[in-house]
Design an enzyme around this catalytic site. Structure first.
Site, short mmCIF file in Angstrom:
data_model
loop_
_atom_site.label_atom_id
_atom_site.label_comp_id
_atom_site.label_asym_id
_atom_site.label_seq_id
_atom_site.Cartn_x
_atom_site.Cartn_y
_atom_site.Cartn_z
N ASP A 1 -7.19 10.72 -5.75
CA ASP A 1 -6.91 11.42 -4.61
C ASP A 1 -5.69 10.94 -3.66
O ASP A 1 -4.92 11.81 -2.86
CB ASP A 1 -7.98 11.22 -3.53
CG ASP A 1 -9.35 11.48 -4.10
OD1 ASP A 1 -10.22 12.34 -3.92
OD2 ASP A 1 -9.80 10.43 -5.14
N ILE B 1 -2.81 9.89 -5.34
CA ILE B 1 -1.77 9.77 -6.23
C ILE B 1 -0.61 10.60 -5.65
O ILE B 1 0.67 10.03 -6.27
CB ILE B 1 -2.08 10.27 -7.73
CG1 ILE B 1 -1.16 9.71 -8.88
CG2 ILE B 1 -2.32 11.78 -7.86
CD1 ILE B 1 -2.00 9.75 -10.11
N HIS C 1 -12.31 11.10 -2.15
CA HIS C 1 -12.61 9.92 -3.14
C HIS C 1 -13.44 10.77 -4.36
O HIS C 1 -14.17 10.09 -5.26
CB HIS C 1 -13.73 9.06 -2.50
CG HIS C 1 -13.06 8.29 -1.47
ND1 HIS C 1 -13.02 8.84 -0.01
CD2 HIS C 1 -12.44 7.12 -1.48
CE1 HIS C 1 -12.58 7.74 0.56
NE2 HIS C 1 -12.13 6.87 -0.17
N GLN D 1 -5.51 3.32 -7.20
CA GLN D 1 -6.77 3.27 -6.52
C GLN D 1 -7.64 4.26 -6.67
O GLN D 1 -8.80 4.25 -7.14
CB GLN D 1 -6.64 2.54 -5.24
CG GLN D 1 -8.07 1.34 -5.05
CD GLN D 1 -7.87 0.82 -3.53
OE1 GLN D 1 -7.55 1.21 -2.43
NE2 GLN D 1 -7.56 -0.48 -3.86
N PHE D 2 -7.28 5.42 -6.30
CA PHE D 2 -7.97 6.67 -6.39
C PHE D 2 -7.13 7.63 -6.61
O PHE D 2 -5.98 7.98 -5.96
CB PHE D 2 -8.52 7.06 -4.85
CG PHE D 2 -9.57 6.07 -4.58
CD1 PHE D 2 -11.02 6.19 -4.72
CD2 PHE D 2 -9.32 4.86 -3.72
CE1 PHE D 2 -12.08 5.42 -4.33
CE2 PHE D 2 -10.24 4.02 -3.39
CZ PHE D 2 -11.57 4.29 -3.68
N LEU E 1 1.05 -1.14 0.10
CA LEU E 1 -0.02 -0.01 -0.07
C LEU E 1 1.04 1.42 0.18
O LEU E 1 1.11 1.84 0.91
CB LEU E 1 -0.96 -0.09 1.22
CG LEU E 1 -2.30 0.54 1.08
CD1 LEU E 1 -3.01 0.47 2.42
CD2 LEU E 1 -1.96 2.29 0.95
N ALA E 2 1.64 1.41 -1.11
CA ALA E 2 2.40 2.79 -1.24
C ALA E 2 2.41 3.19 -2.74
O ALA E 2 2.85 2.10 -3.55
CB ALA E 2 3.59 2.14 -0.80
N GLU E 3 2.08 4.18 -3.14
CA GLU E 3 1.92 4.56 -4.50
C GLU E 3 3.11 5.02 -4.88
O GLU E 3 3.59 4.67 -6.27
CB GLU E 3 0.77 6.10 -4.63
CG GLU E 3 -0.81 5.55 -4.23
CD GLU E 3 -1.06 5.28 -2.86
OE1 GLU E 3 -0.13 5.52 -1.96
OE2 GLU E 3 -2.14 4.79 -2.56
N PRO F 1 1.43 10.61 -3.24
CA PRO F 1 2.88 9.86 -2.86
C PRO F 1 3.80 9.52 -4.03
O PRO F 1 4.97 9.58 -3.87
CB PRO F 1 2.55 8.90 -2.00
CG PRO F 1 1.26 9.12 -1.52
CD PRO F 1 0.46 9.85 -2.57
#
Ligand SMILES: Cc1ncc(C[n+]2csc(CCOP(=O)(O)OP(=O)(O)O)c2C)c(N)n1
Ligand SMILES: [Mg+2]
Length: 729
Positions: free
Chosen positions: A484, A486, A529, A481-482, A457-459, A488
């Site tokens: 919002d 993006i 979201h 995933q979202f 879990l790490a963009e 990182p």
């Protein structure tokens, strides 16, 4: 030289002893060569410093004090076999691998012939296609996750040898793939840069996946003026990283060549044996300030600098060579003379080298080989079956492309059906997830867990790894995933993925696809979201930005994105995934739409509405009402592709209708529409019967309460009012 000393020694009767001796595995000849390389590295720095003072070059950052550790590293690695992500202090490593002094100085003067960047990057921003030194950048810390992706690519091609084959008709035509079964990916850093989050993200991934990555931490105890105890809790990075599984760790005096050599050797052996990554922490010195723009006397007392100088690796190796009777003073002098001549010769040649042509700035922003706007990307749909949603057709497109191209892998958060694959296989206990919006559903089951898998879990990890893979020739199609979340990954998305081709003057490229679920109108999506923000990426040269509004366009454009030779940000509106609007039968496994081609979704004569994404169906509703209530006839253009965009279609339409409304869901100010409106006002001024109008979201975030959401985002009623006013002007 060595022979001269050995001859002298032979007279004393100890030549054999010297030749047979070794220093932590290094022979006499290797020690002498290491000394030559150290001196060469330092002398190039010295020469660059002189040239900078003479204003013949424009920046200088040295590798002084780091030479022993880096030569030790390079002596254990193989150019054009292993892969390298060196940071700016790695001059000695690059020289040892085979970058020439002339190549280095060509970059310093900004010459056209600079093989690392064609005069585009500062000196010491290494890159050599020939030696597998991947183009580096200036942001500290972006190299780590790319090295992880590079290592994953090597492993992938070893497991899927067929995937490395060339193929016609897509990016693979232009991507040579090379891989070795026991290759190592080298990545280096300063002590300060280990504070970056991407460093820790990469350790996590490399450790978990047991990847063949060699981390080299060059600890000179400073990050510009900030000392190591400020950057690193407890002042020692080795202590902090010690818990990562599968790693081999070494901490070493990086000013001492033989011990550094032995430490790197053990680390490389661990990696080549397939046991996992390694980290070598070398204590080095920084005798020349951070760069020529820095004066370390402002923050380091003389006493500290003196202590460092006593550890200088060149002095140390020189003393060893003398003490062991390997070289005498005249032998050392002879080496120094040769090095000086070589640097002098290289500097003279570099100063005579031609600069890049002024017009060349535009080269290689995008692939010169494959233009995705060309008609060859137009194919006819072979529609079969019932109407399907945008989500369905994206899923089908991904599946068919994976079948066609074995270099495609898909990863991101929750994209796999089930990471604990035993639940899927033996017992069929679970159905599988396949994405929070189910866009990748079934793909892991169909193509296997090494082609479709969950990331951490790490963009930044998702995009950084994709960058490393795409550089090696794979086609990662990753999911954010979202939209919002993006941010990182912003370094990788802004400073890396779209820049790799331009900054390396086309030596490297990074044609990955980043699929992003975007947008609001969700009723309760709220601030985090519902975000849009496409203009930020349209404002990034090198990145293609695509935003379909319906199922058929999504399938056709995604296929072009995947086959394309450029990085693509593929924006998928969450609200449109399962709308009744815009459903279509699957158009077949070869259906493509070129980039930069708008679609007129409603012909009209009274005004042109230029829009894309979720405002397309809303604009259609408004246009119907306008016709019903006012008799007005609005033409609606769906841009579909935001960068490049279809100026011809806009100009043709506005020239006919003489009125323009630019409409989008993202905020008004500095939004995507500002550029389009400005260009219409500029180039079509004579054709206009009314001012160019814009309609967009309020300049705020999207609120949770549905009534607030409604007022913030442009609704069909708002669009109707804007159209009506424009027609009445
Ligand atoms: C992301 C980012 N932040 C800041 C900088 C400016 N900067 C360049 S080098 C540097 C210090 C790096 O220190 P360290 O990692 O210890 O390497 P050293 O220069 O000491 O070898 C900084 C702050 C940068 N290039 N990138
Ligand atoms: Mg440092």
């Amino acid at each position: 030289m060595a022979s001269k000393v050995v001859q002298n020694s032979a007279r004393d009767g100890n030549a054999t002893t010297i030749l047979e001796k070794n220093w932590e595995g290094l022979t006499v000849l290797e020690l002498i060569e290491a000394y030559r390389l150290m001196l060469l590295s330092r002398r190039i720095d010295d020469r660059e410093i002189m040239l900078k003072r003479q204003q013949k070059i424009f920046f200088q950052i040295s590798g002084a004090g780091h030479e022993a550790l880096l030569i030790a590293a390079a002596m254990n690695l193989r150019p054009a076999y292993d892969w390298f992500y060196p940071y700016y202090r790695d001059r000695a490593l690059c020289l040892t691998l085979g970058v020439t002094p002339l190549e280095m100085l060509l970059q310093a003067v900004g010459a056209a012939a600079d093989p690392a960047s064609g005069g585009r990057q500062m000196p010491s921003h290494w890159g050599s296609q020939r030696l597998n030194i991947v183009t580096g950048s200036s942001p500290t810390g972006t190299q780590f996750l790319q090295a992880v992706g590079c290592a994953e690519a090597g492993r992938y091609f070893n497991h899927h040898p067929d995937a490395s084959r060339k193929a016609d008709g897509d990016y693979r035509e232009f991507k040579e793939v090379r891989h070795q079964a026991d290759e190592v990916v080298y990545v280096s850093t300063g002590d300060g840069t280990t504070s970056q989050g991407e460093f820790w993200e990469s350790l996590n991934a490399a450790s978990n996946l047991k990847l063949p990555v060699l981390y080299m931490v060059e600890d000179n105890e400073y990050a510009i003026s900030v000392p190591v105890e400020v950057n690193t809790a407890g002042g020692n990075i080795s202590r902090l990283v010690a818990g990562f599984p599968n790693f081999h760790f070494e901490e070493v005096d990086g000013c001492d060549l033989p011990t550094s050599y032995a430490a790197v050797k053990r680390a490389v052996q661990h990696i080549r044996e397939g046991k996992g990554p390694a980290l070598v922490h070398g204590h080095v010195i920084r005798p020349y300030s951070h760069s020529l723009s820095d004066d370390e006397k402002l923050y380091r007392p003389e006493s500290e600098r003196k202590k460092d100088a006593e550890r200088d690796p060149i002095t140390r190796l020189r003393a060893l060579l003398l003490q062991e009777g390997i070289l005498d003073e005249s032998g050392l002098e002879e080496i120094a003379d040769k090095v000086n001549d070589e640097v002098q010769d290289a500097a003279e040649k570099a100063l005579e080298a031609a600069f890049p042509a002024k017009s060349s700035y535009a080269n290689f922003v995008y692939s010169p080989n494959m233009d995705p706007t060309l008609p060859k990307f137009t194919t006819q749909p072979e529609a079969k079956g019932a109407d399907r949603t945008m989500a369905d057709l994206i899923n089908r497109c991904l599946s068919d492309e994976m079948k066609r191209d074995p270099r495609i892998v898909i990863f991101g958060e929750d994209v796999a059906d089930c990471s604990r694959e035993q639940y899927l296989q033996n017992s069929k206990k679970v159905k599988g997830k396949g994405g929070v919006f189910k866009l990748t559903s079934g793909l892991q089951c169909e193509y296997g867990s090494d082609r479709v898998y969950n990331s951490q879990l790490a963009e930044a990890t998702i995009v950084g790894r994709a960058v490393g893979m795409a550089t090696r020739g794979m086609k990662p199609v990753v999911e954010i995933q979202f939209f919002d979340y993006i941010w990182p990954a912003m370094h990788q998305l802004r400073n890396e993925m779209p820049l790799i081709r331009w900054r390396s003057n086309n030596a490297f490229s990074c044609p990955a696809v980043v699929r992003v679920a975007i947008g609001g109108y969700l009723t309760g999506g709220a601030i985090y979201h519902s975000q849009s923000g496409e203009s930020i990426f349209a404002h990034t040269p090198g990145m293609r930005v695509i935003f379909p509004s319906n199922a058929l366009d999504a399938a056709g454009l995604l296929r072009t994105a995947i086959r394309c030779d450029d990085p693509v940000m593929f924006l998928e509106h969450k609200r449109l995934y399962r709308e009744t609007f815009g459903r279509a039968p699957y158009p077949g496994p070869d259906y493509m739409i070129p980039f930069g081609k708008a679609k007129t979704v409603r012909p009209g004569k009274d005004m042109t509405v230029i829009t894309y994404g979720a405002t397309v169906p809303r604009a259609l509703q408004a246009a119907q009402r306008l016709e019903r209530e006012q008799g007005g006839n609005a033409e609606i253009i769906d841009l579909r592709s935001l960068s490049p965009y279809d100026w011809e279609a806009i100009a043709e339409s506005v020239s006919r209708t003489n009125r323009a409304l630019v409409l989008h869901e993202d905020m008004l100010s500095w939004g995507y529409g500002a550029e389009i409106a400005a260009r219409i006002a500029d180039e079509l001024f004579d054709q206009l019967d009314a001012p160019v109008r814009r309609l967009a979201a309020k300049d705020t975030f999207v609120a949770y309460q549905p009534e607030l959401e409604d007022v913030i985002l442009p609704q069909a009623d708002d669009i109707f009012v804007a159209m009506k006013k424009l027609s009445e002007y």
